[in-house]
Design an enzyme around this catalytic site. Structure first.
Site, PDB file in Angstrom:
ATOM      1  N   THR A   1       0.801  -1.205   0.000  1.00 30.47           N
ATOM      2  CA  THR A   1       0.000   0.000   0.000  1.00 30.47           C
ATOM      3  C   THR A   1       0.848   1.277   0.000  1.00 30.47           C
ATOM      4  O   THR A   1       2.008   1.241   0.401  1.00 30.47           O
ATOM      5  CB  THR A   1      -0.805  -0.111   1.304  1.00 30.47           C
ATOM      6  OG1 THR A   1      -1.635  -1.251   1.183  1.00 30.47           O
ATOM      7  CG2 THR A   1      -1.604   1.089   1.649  1.00 30.47           C
TER       8      THR A   1
ATOM      9  N   THR B   1       0.159   0.516   6.815  1.00 33.78           N
ATOM     10  CA  THR B   1       0.310  -0.537   5.814  1.00 33.78           C
ATOM     11  C   THR B   1       0.615  -1.846   6.531  1.00 33.78           C
ATOM     12  O   THR B   1       1.143  -1.842   7.645  1.00 33.78           O
ATOM     13  CB  THR B   1       1.439  -0.201   4.812  1.00 33.78           C
ATOM     14  OG1 THR B   1       1.647  -1.323   3.951  1.00 33.78           O
ATOM     15  CG2 THR B   1       2.744   0.134   5.508  1.00 33.78           C
TER      16      THR B   1
ATOM     17  N   VAL C   1     -12.469  -6.080   1.583  1.00 34.72           N
ATOM     18  CA  VAL C   1     -11.964  -4.739   1.872  1.00 34.72           C
ATOM     19  C   VAL C   1     -11.086  -4.847   3.116  1.00 34.72           C
ATOM     20  O   VAL C   1     -11.524  -5.406   4.127  1.00 34.72           O
ATOM     21  CB  VAL C   1     -13.120  -3.740   2.112  1.00 34.72           C
ATOM     22  CG1 VAL C   1     -12.573  -2.363   2.478  1.00 34.72           C
ATOM     23  CG2 VAL C   1     -14.004  -3.638   0.871  1.00 34.72           C
TER      24      VAL C   1
ATOM     25  N   ASP D   1      -7.997  -2.842   5.748  1.00 35.06           N
ATOM     26  CA  ASP D   1      -7.963  -1.681   6.644  1.00 35.06           C
ATOM     27  C   ASP D   1      -7.876  -0.349   5.904  1.00 35.06           C
ATOM     28  O   ASP D   1      -8.351   0.678   6.393  1.00 35.06           O
ATOM     29  CB  ASP D   1      -6.735  -1.787   7.551  1.00 35.06           C
ATOM     30  CG  ASP D   1      -5.448  -1.744   6.711  1.00 35.06           C
ATOM     31  OD1 ASP D   1      -5.254  -2.645   5.873  1.00 35.06           O
ATOM     32  OD2 ASP D   1      -4.655  -0.789   6.867  1.00 35.06           O
TER      33      ASP D   1
HETATM   34  N1  ASP Z   1      -3.148  -3.034   4.372  1.00 30.34           N
HETATM   35  C1  ASP Z   1      -3.376  -3.490   3.021  1.00 30.34           C
HETATM   36  C2  ASP Z   1      -4.563  -4.401   3.009  1.00 30.34           C
HETATM   37  O1  ASP Z   1      -4.671  -5.266   3.850  1.00 30.34           O
HETATM   38  C3  ASP Z   1      -2.207  -4.169   2.412  1.00 30.34           C
HETATM   39  C4  ASP Z   1      -0.891  -3.435   2.511  1.00 30.34           C
HETATM   40  O2  ASP Z   1      -0.710  -2.556   3.328  1.00 30.34           O
HETATM   41  O3  ASP Z   1       0.008  -3.756   1.751  1.00 30.34           O
HETATM   42  O4  ASP Z   1      -5.365  -4.302   2.104  1.00 30.34           O
END
Ligand code: ASP
Length: 311
Positions: free
Chosen positions: A167, A218, A196, A198
């Site tokens: 992310t 993230t 969906v 966080d």
């Molecule tokens: N937090 C994100 C999710 O779970 C993934 C990420 O941070 O890479 O969708």
């Protein structure tokens, strides 16, 4: 007030061969945001510009080049939050929006709601001048290849060597003291369609309160949601060191922001046994970051105006 900007490009096991690309992406995102902030522009314009650079870069898992879901489609989520009003604009499971952060901003500014999903969100985008793309235009060759490997074998991190980064996000304060935070993601690889995480959820993947600070997270979304990580982190910035109206020179140093970031990741790991990372600005603009993954891509503007990036 002195403007401030921090960005991230995800916290995971970023492989050696992707380190330079991640650093350069963060550098270009800082340049895009800082060219606005340093000329007196708004924090909202700055985070949108910074996140768009990261979304357009396929080395990151947001916009073009996002991980594919189980059906082989990109499904993006994004959020923008205003620290003064506590209003957010968020969108989820987008398949036809090239820059989800742009739509999140439109929802923040032009909708009575705080979150729209799927077809309704895309219809709102179109009605508000955001051109929709074909779903396949968001799929990079590298992600299609990784997805095919996951499909023919089973989902495994090693299928993503070279492009397992996460992310993206940004937090900015402008000369007027306005504080905005944003997070944008393609989510996790091989997620169930409709999942969906966080990232677009207020308080989980992003939070901003001008009385305390702003955060973008993230990591493993299902764990981040359990501890409402972004809001929990902002609450750690409300302590006596940052919450009272004392000048930053007396009670707030960069270390205050870093300590809050570190404490938040410590509490997150202790309670969920998961991994992740976050960036923040406290309400005075001091940057902080922490992660318990092998690596996180991030960058911020130092007090002398130079860009510091690291992976
Ligand atoms: N937090 C994100 C999710 O779970 C993934 C990420 O941070 O890479 O969708």
């Amino acid at each position: 007030m002195k403007p401030s900007l921090i960005v991230h490009g995800g916290a995971w096991n970023i492989p050696d061969e992707a380190v330079d690309a991640c650093k350069s992406g963060c550098h270009r995102a800082l340049a895009a945001g800082w060219s606005i902030l340093s000329r007196g522009g708004s924090a909202l314009d700055a985070i949108e510009a910074a996140v768009m650079v990261l979304e357009d870069d396929p080395v990151f898992d947001a916009g073009y080049g996002s991980h594919l879901n189980l059906d082989g489609h990109v499904e993006c989520d994004a959020i923008v939050m205003n620290g003064a009003t506590l209003r957010a604009g968020a969108a989820a499971t987008l398949q036809r929006v090239r820059n989800p952060v742009q739509l999140a901003r439109k929802i923040l500014e032009d909708s009575p709601h705080m979150m729209l999903v799927a077809e309704g969100a895309e219809r709102f985008a179109k009605q508000h001048g955001i051109k929709l793309c074909k779903p396949e235009e968001l799929v990079s060759d590298a992600e299609r290849e990784a997805w095919m490997k996951c499909k023919s074998d089973k989902h495994a991190a090693e299928h993503h060597r070279g492009h397992e980064q996460g992310t993206v996000g940004a937090v900015a304060i402008d000369v007027n003291g306005s504080l905005f935070a944003a997070t944008s993601t393609g989510g996790t690889c091989c997620k169930l369609p409709g999942r969906v995480g966080d990232s677009p959820l207020i308080g989980c993947g992003c939070y901003a309160d001008s009385e305390a600070g702003g955060v973008s997270c993230t990591g493993y979304g299902e764990a981040i949601m359990k501890v409402v990580l972004a809001k929990s982190t902002v609450d750690l910035l409300r302590g006596p060191a940052t919450c009272v109206d004392t000048p930053p020179s007396i009670s707030c140093g960069a270390s205050t922001a870093d300590l809050a970031a570190r404490e938040a990741i410590h509490l997150f790991a202790k309670r969920t046994h998961a991994t992740g990372g976050l960036i923040l600005l406290d309400r005075h603009g001091n940057p902080g970051f922490a992660f318990n993954t092998a690596r996180m891509a991030y960058g911020y503007v130092a007090p002398d105006g130079s860009f510091l990036t690291a992976v």
